[in-house]
Design a protein around this motif. Structure first.
Motif, PDB file in Angstrom:
ATOM      1  N   ARG A 156      -8.386   1.072   3.467  1.00  0.00           N
ATOM      2  CA  ARG A 156      -7.001   1.570   3.552  1.00  0.00           C
ATOM      3  C   ARG A 156      -6.251   0.863   4.687  1.00  0.00           C
ATOM      4  NH1 ARG A 156      -5.016   6.632   1.738  1.00  0.00           N
ATOM      5  NH2 ARG A 156      -5.571   6.769  -0.446  1.00  0.00           N
ATOM      6  N   GLU A 157      -6.947   0.758   5.812  1.00  0.00           N
ATOM      7  CA  GLU A 157      -6.330   0.128   6.990  1.00  0.00           C
ATOM      8  C   GLU A 157      -5.964  -1.331   6.680  1.00  0.00           C
ATOM      9  OE1 GLU A 157      -4.796  -0.031  10.719  1.00  0.00           O
ATOM     10  OE2 GLU A 157      -5.704   1.771   9.838  1.00  0.00           O
ATOM     11  N   LEU A 158      -6.878  -1.988   5.969  1.00  0.00           N
ATOM     12  CA  LEU A 158      -6.658  -3.398   5.602  1.00  0.00           C
ATOM     13  C   LEU A 158      -5.448  -3.528   4.666  1.00  0.00           C
ATOM     14  CD1 LEU A 158      -7.678  -6.330   5.684  1.00  0.00           C
ATOM     15  CD2 LEU A 158      -9.178  -5.778   3.762  1.00  0.00           C
ATOM     16  N   GLU A 159      -5.384  -2.652   3.675  1.00  0.00           N
ATOM     17  CA  GLU A 159      -4.255  -2.724   2.744  1.00  0.00           C
ATOM     18  C   GLU A 159      -2.942  -2.406   3.465  1.00  0.00           C
ATOM     19  OE1 GLU A 159      -4.448  -4.130   0.001  1.00  0.00           O
ATOM     20  OE2 GLU A 159      -6.625  -4.156  -0.124  1.00  0.00           O
ATOM     21  N   GLU A 160      -2.988  -1.456   4.394  1.00  0.00           N
ATOM     22  CA  GLU A 160      -1.767  -1.120   5.146  1.00  0.00           C
ATOM     23  C   GLU A 160      -1.333  -2.285   6.032  1.00  0.00           C
ATOM     24  OE1 GLU A 160      -1.909   2.643   7.091  1.00  0.00           O
ATOM     25  OE2 GLU A 160      -2.135   3.726   5.187  1.00  0.00           O
ATOM     26  N   LEU A 161      -2.341  -2.967   6.589  1.00  0.00           N
ATOM     27  CA  LEU A 161      -2.014  -4.156   7.399  1.00  0.00           C
ATOM     28  C   LEU A 161      -1.301  -5.198   6.528  1.00  0.00           C
ATOM     29  CD1 LEU A 161      -2.557  -5.867  10.092  1.00  0.00           C
ATOM     30  CD2 LEU A 161      -4.500  -6.797   8.839  1.00  0.00           C
ATOM     31  N   HIS A 162      -1.790  -5.357   5.314  1.00  0.00           N
ATOM     32  CA  HIS A 162      -1.187  -6.336   4.403  1.00  0.00           C
ATOM     33  C   HIS A 162       0.214  -5.912   3.963  1.00  0.00           C
ATOM     34  CE1 HIS A 162      -5.265  -8.202   2.922  1.00  0.00           C
ATOM     35  NE2 HIS A 162      -4.828  -8.749   4.044  1.00  0.00           N
ATOM     36  N   ILE A 163       0.332  -4.657   3.547  1.00  0.00           N
ATOM     37  CA  ILE A 163       1.563  -4.264   2.843  1.00  0.00           C
ATOM     38  C   ILE A 163       2.653  -3.792   3.810  1.00  0.00           C
ATOM     39  CG2 ILE A 163       2.501  -2.768   1.017  1.00  0.00           C
ATOM     40  CD1 ILE A 163      -0.381  -2.699  -0.149  1.00  0.00           C
ATOM     41  N   PHE A 164       2.241  -3.097   4.879  1.00  0.00           N
ATOM     42  CA  PHE A 164       3.257  -2.540   5.798  1.00  0.00           C
ATOM     43  C   PHE A 164       3.115  -3.057   7.228  1.00  0.00           C
ATOM     44  CE2 PHE A 164       2.085   0.855   2.710  1.00  0.00           C
ATOM     45  CZ  PHE A 164       3.241   0.804   1.942  1.00  0.00           C
ATOM     46  N   GLY A 165       1.986  -3.690   7.534  1.00  0.00           N
ATOM     47  CA  GLY A 165       1.721  -4.032   8.941  1.00  0.00           C
ATOM     48  C   GLY A 165       2.196  -5.421   9.327  1.00  0.00           C
ATOM     49  N   ALA A 166       1.465  -6.018  10.275  1.00  0.00           N
ATOM     50  CA  ALA A 166       1.883  -7.308  10.832  1.00  0.00           C
ATOM     51  C   ALA A 166       1.836  -8.423   9.784  1.00  0.00           C
ATOM     52  CB  ALA A 166       0.961  -7.656  12.004  1.00  0.00           C
ATOM     53  N   MET A 167       1.001  -8.262   8.784  1.00  0.00           N
ATOM     54  CA  MET A 167       0.890  -9.309   7.766  1.00  0.00           C
ATOM     55  C   MET A 167       1.839  -9.094   6.589  1.00  0.00           C
ATOM     56  SD  MET A 167      -3.164 -10.147   7.596  1.00  0.00           S
ATOM     57  CE  MET A 167      -3.904 -11.348   8.703  1.00  0.00           C
ATOM     58  N   ALA A 168       2.653  -8.046   6.666  1.00  0.00           N
ATOM     59  CA  ALA A 168       3.504  -7.699   5.523  1.00  0.00           C
ATOM     60  C   ALA A 168       4.469  -8.828   5.111  1.00  0.00           C
ATOM     61  CB  ALA A 168       4.276  -6.422   5.822  1.00  0.00           C
ATOM     62  N   PRO A 169       5.117  -9.533   6.051  1.00  0.00           N
ATOM     63  CA  PRO A 169       6.023 -10.610   5.596  1.00  0.00           C
ATOM     64  C   PRO A 169       5.287 -11.652   4.747  1.00  0.00           C
ATOM     65  CG  PRO A 169       6.357 -10.151   7.916  1.00  0.00           C
ATOM     66  CD  PRO A 169       5.159  -9.361   7.508  1.00  0.00           C
ATOM     67  N   LEU A 170       4.059 -11.987   5.184  1.00  0.00           N
ATOM     68  CA  LEU A 170       3.292 -12.964   4.413  1.00  0.00           C
ATOM     69  C   LEU A 170       2.903 -12.389   3.049  1.00  0.00           C
ATOM     70  CD1 LEU A 170       0.883 -14.379   7.166  1.00  0.00           C
ATOM     71  CD2 LEU A 170       2.873 -15.505   6.166  1.00  0.00           C
ATOM     72  N   TRP A 171       2.446 -11.137   3.068  1.00  0.00           N
ATOM     73  CA  TRP A 171       1.974 -10.511   1.830  1.00  0.00           C
ATOM     74  C   TRP A 171       3.110 -10.416   0.816  1.00  0.00           C
ATOM     75  CZ3 TRP A 171       2.421  -6.253  -1.428  1.00  0.00           C
ATOM     76  CH2 TRP A 171       1.305  -5.965  -2.209  1.00  0.00           C
ATOM     77  N   TRP A 172       4.279 -10.000   1.260  1.00  0.00           N
ATOM     78  CA  TRP A 172       5.409  -9.837   0.335  1.00  0.00           C
ATOM     79  C   TRP A 172       5.931 -11.196  -0.144  1.00  0.00           C
ATOM     80  CZ3 TRP A 172       6.148  -5.745  -2.356  1.00  0.00           C
ATOM     81  CH2 TRP A 172       5.742  -4.513  -1.859  1.00  0.00           C
ATOM     82  N   PHE A 173       5.884 -12.178   0.750  1.00  0.00           N
ATOM     83  CA  PHE A 173       6.280 -13.534   0.314  1.00  0.00           C
ATOM     84  C   PHE A 173       5.339 -13.999  -0.796  1.00  0.00           C
ATOM     85  CE2 PHE A 173       5.736 -18.164   0.553  1.00  0.00           C
ATOM     86  CZ  PHE A 173       7.046 -18.583   0.376  1.00  0.00           C
ATOM     87  N   MET A 174       4.041 -13.761  -0.567  1.00  0.00           N
ATOM     88  CA  MET A 174       3.039 -14.163  -1.555  1.00  0.00           C
ATOM     89  C   MET A 174       3.281 -13.457  -2.894  1.00  0.00           C
ATOM     90  SD  MET A 174      -0.170 -12.923  -2.813  1.00  0.00           S
ATOM     91  CE  MET A 174      -0.838 -11.814  -1.581  1.00  0.00           C
ATOM     92  N   VAL A 175       3.547 -12.166  -2.829  1.00  0.00           N
ATOM     93  CA  VAL A 175       3.813 -11.415  -4.069  1.00  0.00           C
ATOM     94  C   VAL A 175       5.074 -11.963  -4.752  1.00  0.00           C
ATOM     95  CG1 VAL A 175       4.487  -9.151  -4.980  1.00  0.00           C
ATOM     96  CG2 VAL A 175       2.617  -9.327  -3.332  1.00  0.00           C
ATOM     97  N   ALA A 176       6.081 -12.251  -3.957  1.00  0.00           N
ATOM     98  CA  ALA A 176       7.343 -12.734  -4.538  1.00  0.00           C
ATOM     99  C   ALA A 176       7.151 -14.061  -5.263  1.00  0.00           C
ATOM    100  CB  ALA A 176       8.396 -12.875  -3.426  1.00  0.00           C
TER     101      ALA A 176
END
Lengths: 187, 536
Positions: free
Chosen positions: B381-401
């Motif tokens: 859960r912590e890992l997914e939150e880091l990806h989706i809402f945390g410090a890595m979120a800009p990268l994660w959302w760019f990747m999804v986009a």
């Protein structure tokens, strides 16, 4: 002197078919004829599949050799030099990955070795003749059978619209063929 | 019904620069597609309109004549061989820039070797950073070239013919780049020989249960197979180059042609060997990226320890590989002047493949994220939150986009798939997204690993950034450098395709076949020496 070989150039696939048909009627079989083309021709155009190759044997040897090497490395060395670590088996199923990869590696490499052998090393009398590059058409190399007169073959091909080329001795040509020539002369 | 002139529709893959031009293609504007007086007109560059019109039955499909085929052969030889021999100032400048980029990679690596691995940003808890990310990325890119080529060969897809060489070369070059990273990552690169199985006084062999040793063996097998898969069908073209060049080039191509003469026996052997390679290379390609994924999945780290990882990595590799192939082909086509042979039709088809693969990749990605999220494991859960809402979120959302929405909302449209600038932008963005995806997988599960007391951050060091960036220059440099040495379109395969197309549409006339039965030989074949003696 041509030493019993005729080089003929035919313009197109219809010309190839005509010339081949004529040679067959004269009783010259596929073994005496080599057709050189820039693209592969379907067997129907040249009177049947050419299947004289030992390549599958090399592939099979590579497969077996690779399998044995893989088994030796992944299983043999573990049993010969066991690394005893608590709670871990000396030998376990994941070694299959190594056996598989090395089997494929053996197969792939030996197929290539077989290809090089067939093209470069295997004796083939028709291959010893060097065909001039950049001829305008398809080249037929005909080894005249011993019971036949060379001029008859030439005339027959000329009648079918072929152009006869002067035969070039291998010694005078490409440097990459030197090894082949030296080997032939030594024999 | 309008009648198309033969040359206008000839190769499905090109219009063919034929018409009495010797070796020089006629400018596109000077080549009308329909004979005068036949009613229907097509503008220049409307190959696809012609193909559609043929498919609709609005115009008649006229097979080429033998004469036209010969002219097309000569034109193809001219275009491809000229691209290998002409070196202009633009080419030199590009090679210089890319060569400098490649040197910077080795410079940064040397600096790291002398200074120690400490100059890189990898440190507890992140021991796998930019290097392993780039390794996974480049092995992924390598995946598609050979795989696409092999699958298209197995399925006998005719439009593959001008593309396969470029695709296979892409595999080899990206493997060469990717295989550097484990060495760079080792730090003490001279210890590499520990991985090689050889009898030694310590009686120590590599641990064949280790996924890292699997990697070494799999990459070695894949690199060898890919190199041979690229080289074998190139042999006839090497012979063509040998026969049409002089001096040192002739000698080099002579050696590489392996004594090729074009006899039907040699063709038969080549076909046989290629059949073996084509069938074998597909499972090898799949196994390689599966094994790369097992480097991760065999650990107990959250985000990595997953049964879906192997297929997820394989499809991700195909995804980034197809995107890279499109990018590369667009530049190769432009750089080598192959517009007549690699047409928009090809990019249309590759675009469709890319779209299909993007959807499958999204399915795998979604399954992975959903399982982690739904499982309720606190670290997951912590890992997914880091990806989706945390410090890595800009990268994660760019990747999804760029990896989910961009292809889905653009590649459905024919106009987009046939627009080369649009395809360059889309495929480059997809590969940026795929690099980031690998970064999120590799680094994410390190900064949020299964030991919460050991969580941390990662900042790449300067050598890491230079090396990761310079690999793109090295990849491009390999392409640019070898484009002057290798024929980047398979000459004989394209010519064969034209003939097969003709035979398929027109049939083979009786005149063109040899139907007389094979006679029994009257006497054994004499050796050359016997024949020579008889003649003298």
């Amino acid at each position: 002197m041509s030493r019993g070989v005729v080089f003929a150039v035919v313009k197109n696939q219809a010309g190839v078919a005509r010339a081949m048909r004529r040679l067959r009627r004269m009783g010259i079989s596929n073994r005496y004829i080599e057709l050189l083309t820039e693209i592969p021709y379907p067997p129907t155009l040249i009177g049947g599949e050419v299947s004289d190759t030992r390549l599958p044997w090399f592939t099979a040897a590579g497969l077996i050799g690779g399998l044995l090497t893989g088994l030796f490395l992944a299983v043999g060395t573990l049993l010969l030099y066991p690394l005893i670590v608590g709670s871990q088996a000396i030998l376990s199923p994941p070694v299959v990955v190594i056996v598989y990869e090395i089997t494929i590696l053996g197969l792939v490499v030996m197929t290539f070795v077989g290809f090089v052998y067939e093209n470069r090393i295997r004796r083939d009398p028709l291959r010893d003749w060097v065909v001039p590059a950049n001829v305008d058409g398809h080249v037929l190399v005909v080894q005249v059978p011993p019971d036949m007169v060379e001029s008859r073959v030439r005339e027959a091909l000329l009648e079918e619209g072929a152009r006869i080329l002067p035969v070039e001795e291998p010694e005078r040509t490409r440097p990459e063929d030197d090894a082949l020539v030296i080997e032939r002369e030594a024999q | 019904m309008a009648r198309l002139p033969n040359w206008a529709r000839l190769p499905r893959y090109s219009r063919g620069p034929t018409r009495g031009l010797g070796h020089d293609p006629v400018p596109e504007a000077e080549r009308p597609l329909v004979r005068q007086g036949h009613g229907e007109e097509f503008g220049p560059g409307s190959v696809l309109e012609v193909q559609d019109a043929v498919a609709d039955g609005r115009i008649e499909d006229v097979p080429p004549t033998e004469q036209e085929l010969e002219e097309m052969d000569a034109a193809l030889d001219g275009v491809v061989l000229r691209s290998m021999t002409r070196i202009g100032p633009g080419y030199l400048l590009l090679a210089l820039v890319l060569g400098f980029g490649t040197l910077s990679l080795f410079g940064a690596w040397l600096y790291q070797i002398f200074q120690g691995i400490g100059v890189a940003g990898i440190n507890r808890p992140v021991f796998w950073g930019f290097y392993i990310t780039s390794f996974v990325f480049w092995i992924g890119v390598s995946h598609s070239g050979t795989l696409i080529s092999a699958i298209l060969r197995v399925l006998n897809v005719e439009w593959r013919r001008p593309l396969t060489r470029g695709a296979e070369a892409m595999t080899l070059f990206s493997l060469m780049v990717g295989a550097l990273f484990p060495l760079i990552h080792l730090g003490r690169v001279w210890k590499f020989y520990f991985m090689i199985p050889y009898p030694n006084v310590r009686e120590l062999w590599p641990n064949f249960h280790s996924a890292l040793v699997w990697d070494l063996v799999a990459i070695l097998t894949y690199m060898t197979s890919s190199a041979l898969f690229l080289f074998m069908p190139m042999i006839p073209d090497m012979a063509t180059a040998r026969d049409r060049t002089t001096g040192i080039r002739r000698r080099v191509y002579g050696v590489l042609a392996l004594g090729w003469r074009g006899s039907q026996q040699q063709w038969h052997r080549l076909h046989l060997a290629m059949k073996v390679y084509t069938i074998v290379i597909i499972p090898v390609a799949v196994s390689v990226h599966s094994i790369v994924s097992w480097d991760f999945a065999m650990t107990t780290n959250e985000g990595w320890h997953s049964t879906i990882f192997a297929p997820y990595f394989v499809i991700g590799a195909i995804y980034s590989g197809v995107a890279a192939l499109i990018t590369v082909l667009i530049f190769v086509r432009r750089g080598l002047g192959l517009q007549e042979y690699i047409t928009k039709f090809h990019f249309d088809r590759l675009g469709l493949i890319l779209l299909a693969v993007s959807v499958i990749w999204f399915y795998m990605f979604f399954a992975q994220v959903l399982t982690n999220w739904y499982g309720g494991n606190p670290v997951d859960r912590e890992l997914e939150e880091l990806h989706i809402f945390g410090a890595m979120a800009p990268l994660w959302w760019f990747m999804v986009a760029v990896n989910v929405f961009l292809p889905f909302f653009t590649l459905w449209f024919k106009r987009v798939r046939r627009s080369l600038p649009a395809m360059v932008v889309i495929t480059v963005l997809i590969n940026m997204g795929m690099w980031i995806e690998r970064y999120l997988i590799v680094v994410g599960s390190n900064v949020r690993n299964h030991l919460p007391f050991d969580w941390g951050d990662y900042t790449p060091g300067i050598p890491e950034i230079i090396i990761a960036g310079a690999t793109f220059a090295m990849f491009a440099f390999l392409y640019v450098a070898l484009s002057k040495a290798l024929p980047f379109v398979s000459l004989w395969e394209v010519k064969e395709g034209w003939r097969l197309d003709k035979w398929r549409t027109q049939g083979i006339s009786e005149e063109e076949t040899e139907s007389v039965e094979e006679p029994q030989p009257a006497a054994p074949l004499p050796s050359t020496s016997e024949a020579g003696e008889a003649a003298t």
